[in-house]
Structure formats: structure tokens, C-alpha cells
Design an enzyme around this catalytic site. Structure first.
Site: not given
Ligand code: CDP
Length: 786
Positions: A226, A373-374, A743
């Protein structure tokens, strides 16, 4: 603001706010994915690990003769051989050391003792079973309370100066102010609860193909990682290899969920074997290897107390945590916070004082504590405060939703500094909660519940409201193993107007190839389908700390906006040159640069891109590319209000989810469909934790939960239907107002499910049933209450 901002691009460009179909899915669902185990290199050998069957024993001797004699076995590696290369032990991400292959003792069931390298994976696995280890059994310590008692055997007796099993004591907040608030409280409510050990269980287990060229010294390491850049640096530091000669490629890894952040002994042994043998070596875990021995989550024993005044307002919180760290302290936590961000345990509530203490203990279990996942330990924290708040409401005879509304931080209090020092960026908790309550029909439901009780039926309405802290950095506060937590993006627009975006983070299925392209599409107007997103190859992407703890969007997503804006500035200069206008008069909207006041005078981003290589104004460098490293000024704080309705069968204790209403606020949603998918995943996982999933150990330290017959993964059959809602309070400091969301649902939902079951039994005086809330536990609670 409570509505998603207006879309700034049409669907054919597909910028922020469009539910663009995931660009990566054609490849993944048509069998064209490139997973680690798909990789076959010429001359590649296979490695299998011999693991300890016992939890605690001294090693008297290891007999590898029978294994070595098997046809096809090329080498058998023991700790002794690793020690000869100074690799029997390795540093962990938390500053401890961990055995690569055991030399002195085994300290948990499943610990790596020896490895077999063979021409075929099955020969390697069969030969590994022929290794004989002579053990002198020692008593196993399987719980942190037992571990910290005076007569417990010292598990880490190899550590100089270690005379007990204490890993750390860490605290946060103001003890004196908290004591004073408790002294003047009208009521004190307490709860003792346990968040059991659980496992990320990604679809693809952890693995490596190490390919070290014996002539050039070039190490190409294909890794289920990761955080490939951080892993490259740590590989360089641990193995002493020059960093420019290490290339880590993390292919289409099938899920991570925190499991693929630590460095595992198998990675080190396979790389050392490839170096020594001069051939590529592949190692991939079996499902049981993965469940028994790699990065667990949770395992927190928690006690919390809330001080309340006469009006039901919270005055203070005291929390004591005992963390079971397993045999080696190998969490991936920010260095400053040994118990992760557990001190976000004050949740969504406005009160003046808090004090949190956490002790970590070594036990004879696999090392655990990953950010599963958090964001680091926030699930545990959220669970404690939401269970406590629910109980406080019962104790003072107030409705649990009303109790929360009374105690929430108000929207005019943001930015809000918590008593443990977090600065929440933005929020409107009251609107979120009321919207969820309206959707579920809260008032009517309470009436239905009361009527049902008259008939002997047990309906429960569980509420949880969580605030998560995601997006680590800022780098001044957050680092892992000394590596500062910023992140990056690099963008190049080709002459034909197509683009390539390279990320410091690494997707594991979250849809980054789509959402990050959408950010560029919004900023520059290049259609999403014209943007290739590259990640997970350290030779071809800018340095970053990786994807975990919902940090990708707040960090690398912000860097993507920033680099796009840099390119837009240059593009505006080129457009001014093409349009023979002043740069200050050029407007950019959805990929069209036009002269203010005369919009028919315009060029497209594609025209500008071509000119960047063919017709540049005097004094401007050719090309249209750049990079940004983004160090966020603060975390972002997404939140949500969840309401679950259950019916409990009083005869059997079986409970069924009737409704699950989940409102999430993650600021601006880049891709609403992907966000909903993330939330569905988290809610499912929360349901699994609360209803069926745990990993436990018998008194001898045997792991119960080492396969999918014992460790239950929910299927579509038993998973409840989710009703999703949203509000949108953008993050004020994020370039596009997005907060992470990946998460959140895992953080917020376990308490909602458990609170629902407790709520069904609250009138009987039941205040606690530990997770997983199995029917027999519910039945026991009913029996002891009546
Ligand atoms: O680090 P990780 O990608 O697990 O988490 P994240 O930044 O929360 O994003 C999870 C997915 O949701 C990614 O594809 C983000 O781009 C999308 N996302 C989104 O579309 N809009 C947001 N406000 C937050 C996340």
C-alpha cells in the site's frame, strides 16, 4: 452548505461530481488484471514458510535435512543463515524489532521459523512440512491483563532492559481538568468494553516476487504494497541496498485495508534468497498464513467514563485502554501517537476536558494494530464514545438522539479544538443527524417500538454519530518511521492533449484511476477518458507515503489539484499567446480558454497542449508538465449519522437489521458513485464486526479464526440493505473541499449496529454486549436481565 456544489464540467469531460464509471474496471472484471500471483519471471523459484505450531517455546534445534533432500528444493533458510547476513531481525514501523526467522524463541503461533526455496510452489510447501523443530515449551500469554501481571513470563527477553511485557504507556489530554470536572459531575456513566481482534482479509493475500540481478545489483521487487515508496526507503535502510537500485512495483493488489502496510518477514527472506541465489523468488501467503500471522486490527480493551451535569450535558471524558500488541510492536502508527489517533475519542461532542491513557502489552499473538480500514485506531475510539453516549442517555432517561443533539459541537463552533488537541475543520452535525432521523421516521419509530414492547417484541433503534480524522499529514505532526506524511502528483499533458497523471499514493481498488483523473478533468477540462493514471511503481511515480487511513484524496488528491492549477497557469500564458490577448484577460472553463468579453475568441486545452510543443511564446519553456508535493495544513474531518433498526427474537437472541440509514459528509464528492461504493463496503464491514467476525485464541495461544470457516466474511445474503444520505460541508483548507471517506463507514457503523441491539434490550437494564453480538450473547443478556 448542505448540497453538493454545482458541476463545473459536462458529462463528456466528467470532472468532479460526475459518477463516471470506473476506468479500471474493464481491465479488472475481464480477467486482465495484473495481480501479484499472476507474475511469472524466467527461472523464478518459489518460497514457502515453515511456521511455528506453538505460541511460546524456546528453540532447541532445527533439523532441515529431510526438507533439503526433497527433489526440487534449492535451499532451506533458517534464522541462523539470516543472522550470518545480519538479517535475522528487522526494525518495525513502530521502532521495535521483529524476528525475520526465529532463532532463540517462537513468540506466537504462525511465527516464521524457516523457509524453503524450490522449483515449484507445491514442492516448497511440502518440503516446509518436513522441517523438524525441537521446542522447549513455555507458558503462553494470550491476554494483555495476564501479560502485565507480575508473574507473567517475559515474552521479549531478548530485548536489553526489558523486564516485563509493557510496550508503552501513552496519554493525552488534561488529567487535572478532567478530575475537576468529574468531581463536580451530577452523574458519572461508565462502560467497559472490548473491541476484538479482527483481520483485514483482503481478497489477495500478501506476497512478493523479488528479482535481484546478481551482476548489476538492481532489485526489482513486485510487492503487495500500500506504500511502495516508503517500503523502498525502508528496504534500502534495512538491507543496505542503494535506493536507486531498488524498484518496487505494486501491481493490481486485491485490496489492502491496512494489511499491506507493514513489512513482513516473508518479504525480507524472499529478497535475501533472490540476492543469494541470483534468481527471482516468489512468495505468496496461503489464506491461513494471512489470517494467522499478518497485521491484525483492533484488540483494544477499553474503559470509558463520562461526567454529566444536571441538564444532561457532558462535562468530561476519561478513557483507559489496554492494547494487545502481540509479540512485536509493529503497528503502522504515526510516531508521535503510540496509540494512533485514539484521542479523537471525544467524538462529535462539545465538552471541556478529557484524559486518555493507553498501555500497550506484548502477548504471544501475532503482531497487530494496523489501521484496518480506519485512520489509526479511530474505529476503536468512535466505538467507545458512541456506546458511552448511548448508555449515558439511558441513565438520565433521555432519548439517545436528543442526547446527542444536546451535546453536539455546533456548526458555528468550527474550527473546533477538542480537549485532546485536534482542530476539526468543519461540520454541521445537527443537520446531519436530523436529516437521518427524518429519513428513518425517528419519532414514529419510537412509538412503534413502545407498542411492540407491549406485545413482547423487541425492536431496537441504534444511533451513532462519528467524526473521523483522515488525510494524514500535516508533516510537522505526522510521520511513519520518520518519513513525513505529505503526498504528491505529477502531471504531463502530451501534444495531442491527452495526459498522464502519476501518483505518490497507490490504489488497492478504491478507484483512484477514475477519481484522480476527474480532478484533472475539473481543473483543466481534459476528458477523464483521455487521462492515464499511473501508481505503484517507484521508478515512475513521485515520492509519497501511500494509501491507507483515507489519506489519498486529502493529500495526493490535493496535490493533483495543485499540479493541475500550475499547468493551467502556464496554459493560460500559451492561450494568451495564441489568442493575441493579455494573460489577465483569459478565462478557463471546462477546457476552453476564452478572451473575457469576447468568448467567441477561444482555444481549447487540446490546442494549447499542441502549442506547448510546437508554438510557444518567447521566453517560456516547452512542454506542459509539472509536479506538486502537498503537505496538508491539517487533517480533514468527515463525519456521519447512522441509524439502525433491528428486531431481536427474544426466544433465540437472533437479531435482524430492518433498516440501516447512513448519512455521510465527506465534503465535496469527486465521484458520488465511488463514494457510495466505499460506504457500502464500510457498512458491510461494520455489520460483520458487530454480528459475526472475530479472531480469538485458546489458552495455549492457538489462533481460532485461521480460515474462512471460522472467520466469517459476510456475503450479499446476510448483508442488510443500506439507505444512503449525504450532506456536504466542504473542507475549508482542501483545494477542492473534499474530505476523505474511504474508511468512514467502518468507523461509524459498528456502534450503530450494537447500539441497536442494546436499545432493544435497554428497558430490561441491558447496557453492554460485546462484539460480535452473537445470538447466544444476546440470549444470555436477556436471561440475566429477566
Ligand atoms: O486513501 P483512500 O483512497 O482509501 O481513501 P479516500 O481518499 O477517502 O478515497 C476513497 C475513494 O473515494 C477514492 O477513489 C476517492 O477519490 C473517492 N472520494 C471521492 O470521490 N470524494 C471524496 N470526497 C472522498 C473520496
Amino acid at each position: 452548505m448542505t448540497a453538493t456544489p454545482e458541476l463545473s464540467t459536462p458529462p463528456e469531460i466528467g470532472g468532479i461530481g460526475h459518477s463516471v464509471l470506473r476506468q479500471e474496471d474493464d481491465r479488472l472484471i475481464e480477467g486482465q488484471g495484473d495481480f501479484l500471483d499472476d507474475l511469472v519471471l524466467p527461472g523464478m523459484l518459489h518460497m514457502a514458510i515453515h511456521r511455528s505450531p506453538v505460541a511460546h517455546a524456546r528453540i532447541r534445534g532445527i533439523d532441515t535435512e529431510a526438507a533439503s533432500a526433497v527433489e526440487g528444493v534449492v535451499a532451506v533458510v533458517t534464522g541462523e543463515l539470516m543472522a550470518a547476513h545480519n538479517l535475522a531481525w528487522m526494525p518495525t514501523l513502530s521502532g521495535d524489532t521483529q524476528a525475520v526467522l526465529a532463532t532463540d524463541k517462537v513468540r506466537y503461533q504462525g511465527q516464521e521459523v524457516a523457509a524453503v526455496i524450490a522449483t515449484d510452489p507445491y514442492i516448497a510447501a511440502d518440503a516446509a512440512t518436513l522441517i523438524e523443530v525441537d521446542y522447549e515449551m513455555l507458558p503462553a500469554v494470550t491476554g494483555p491483563q495476564q501479560s502485565l501481571s507480575a508473574d507473567a513470563p517475559v515474552i521479549r527477553d531478548e530485548k536489553e532492559g526489558q523486564t516485563d511485557n509493557l510496550v508503552y504507556t501513552w496519554s493525552s489530554g488534561d488529567a487535572e481538568a478532567t478530575d475537576a470536572a468529574f468531581a463536580r459531575a451530577a452523574k458519572v456513566v461508565s462502560l467497559e468494553t472490548f473491541y476484538p481482534r479482527s483481520h483485514p482479509a483482503p481478497l489477495e493475500t500478501c506476497g512478493i516476487v523479488a528479482d535481484v540481478n546478481s551482476v548489476t545489483g538492481q532489485a526489482t521487487v513486485y510487492l503487495t504494497s500500500q506504500a511502495p515508496h516508503a517500503h523502498r526507503t525502508l528496504f534500502a535502510l534495512v538491507a543496505g541496498l542503494p535506493e536507486q537500485k531498488i524498484r518496487i512495483i505494486s501491481p493490481d493488489i486485491g485490496g489492502g485495508f491496512g494489511n499491506k502496510v507493514p513489512i513482513y518477514p516473508g518479504y525480507v527472506v524472499a529478497t535475501a534468497a533472490s540476492l543469494l541465489l541470483g534468481t527471482p523468488v516468489k512468495w505468496i501467503e496461503s489464506r491461513s498464513d494471512n489470517l494467522i500471522s499478518t497485521g491484525f486490527g483492533r484488540d483494544y480493551h477499553m474503559r470509558g467514563e463520562l461526567a454529566l451535569d444536571d441538564d444532561g450535558r457532558i462535562l468530561a471524558l476519561r478513557a483507559d485502554v489496554l492494547s494487545d500488541q502481540g509479540a512485536f510492536y509493529s503497528d503502522a502508527q504515526p510516531s508521535n501517537f503510540r496509540a494512533g489517533l485514539f484521542h479523537v475519542v471525544t467524538g462529535s461532542y462539545d465538552f471541556g476536558a478529557a484524559h486518555v491513557t493507553c498501555k500497550g502489552a506484548f502477548t504471544n499473538k501475532a503482531p497487530g494494530g494496523v489501521a484496518y480500514r480506519c485512520s489509526f485506531r479511530i474505529t476503536e475510539a468512535s466505538y467507545l464514545i458512541e456506546r458511552l453516549v448511548q448508555n449515558a442517555a439511558y441513565e438520565i432517561g433521555m432519548d439517545p438522539a436528543e442526547f446527542r443533539l444536546l451535546n453536539f459541537i455546533r456548526s458555528d463552533q468550527f474550527p473546533y479544538t477538542t480537549p485532546t488537541g485536534f482542530v476539526y475543520d468543519s461540520g454541521d452535525y445537527h443537520t446531519a443527524m436530523r436529516k437521518a432521523m427524518d429519513e428513518v421516521g425517528y419519532t414514529e419509530l419510537r412509538a412503534t417500538q413502545a407498542a411492540a414492547r407491549e406485545e413482547g417484541r423487541l425492536i431496537g433503534i441504534g444511533v451513532a454519530h462519528f467524526t473521523e480524522a483522515v488525510g494524514a499529514g500535516p508533516s510537522r505532526t505526522y510521520d511513519i518511521a520518520g518519513l513525513k506524511m505529505f503526498d504528491s502528483a505529477e502531471l504531463r499533458v502530451h501534444p495531442t492533449g491527452k495526459a498522464i497523471l502519476k501518483l505518490g499514493v497507490k490504489t488497492q481498488g478504491q478507484g483512484h484511476e477514475t477519481t484522480f483523473a476527474q480532478i484533472v478533468a475539473s481543473e483543466l477540462g481534459i476528458p477523464v477518458t483521455d487521462i492515464k493514471v499511473v501508481h505503484g511503481d517507484t521508478d515512475n511515480t513521485p515520492y509519497g507515503l501511500g494509501t491507507y487511513a483515507s489519506r489519498s484524496t486529502p493529500t495526493s488528491g490535493a496535490a493533483t489539484s495543485m499540479v493541475s492549477r500550475k499547468l493551467a497557469d502556464k496554459a493560460r500564458k500559451i492561450a494568451a499567446h495564441l489568442l493575441e490577448a493579455a494573460e489577465a484577460d483569459i478565462d478557463l472553463a471546462a477546457g476552453v480558454f476564452s478572451v473575457r468579453g469576447t468568448p467567441e475568441r477561444s482555444v481549447t486545452i487540446q490546442d494549447v497542449a499542441f502549442a506547448a510543443y510546437t508554438n510557444m511564446p518567447e521566453g517560456l519553456e516547452h512542454g506542459l508538465e509539472g509536479s506538486s508535493y502537498y503537505d496538508p495544513p491539517n487533517l480533514t474531518f468527515p463525519y456521519g449519522s447512522y441509524i439502525v433498526v433491528v428486531e431481536v427474537d427474544p426466544e433465540t437472541g437472533v437479531w435482524k437489521v430492518e433498516r440501516m440509514v447512513a448519512l455521510d459528509d465527506c465534503g465535496v464528492r469527486i465521484n458520488p458513485m465511488i463514494v457510495e461504493g466505499q460506504i457500502h463496503g464500510g457498512l458491510t464491514e461494520g455489520f460483520a464486526k458487530s454480528s459475526m467476525q472475530w479472531i480469538t485464541f485458546d489458552d495455549d495461544g492457538n489462533c481460532i479464526g485461521s480460515n474462512f470457516m471460522d472467520y466469517l466474511v459476510p456475503t450479499a445474503w446476510e448483508t442488510p440493505r443500506f439507505e444512503l444520505l449525504e450532506t456536504c460541508v466542504p473542507s475549508p483548507h482542501h483545494p477542492i473541499g473534499a474530505k476523505g471517506v474511504g474508511e468512514s463507514a467502518t468507523v461509524g457503523s459498528p456502534a450503530a449496529y450494537v447500539n441497536a441491539v442494546i436499545d432493544a434490550l435497554a428497558h430490561l437494564g441491558v447496557r453492554n454486549i460485546d462484539m460480535p453480538v452473537l445470538p447466544d450473547r444476546v440470549w444470555d443478556a436477556i436471561q440475566s436481565a429477566s
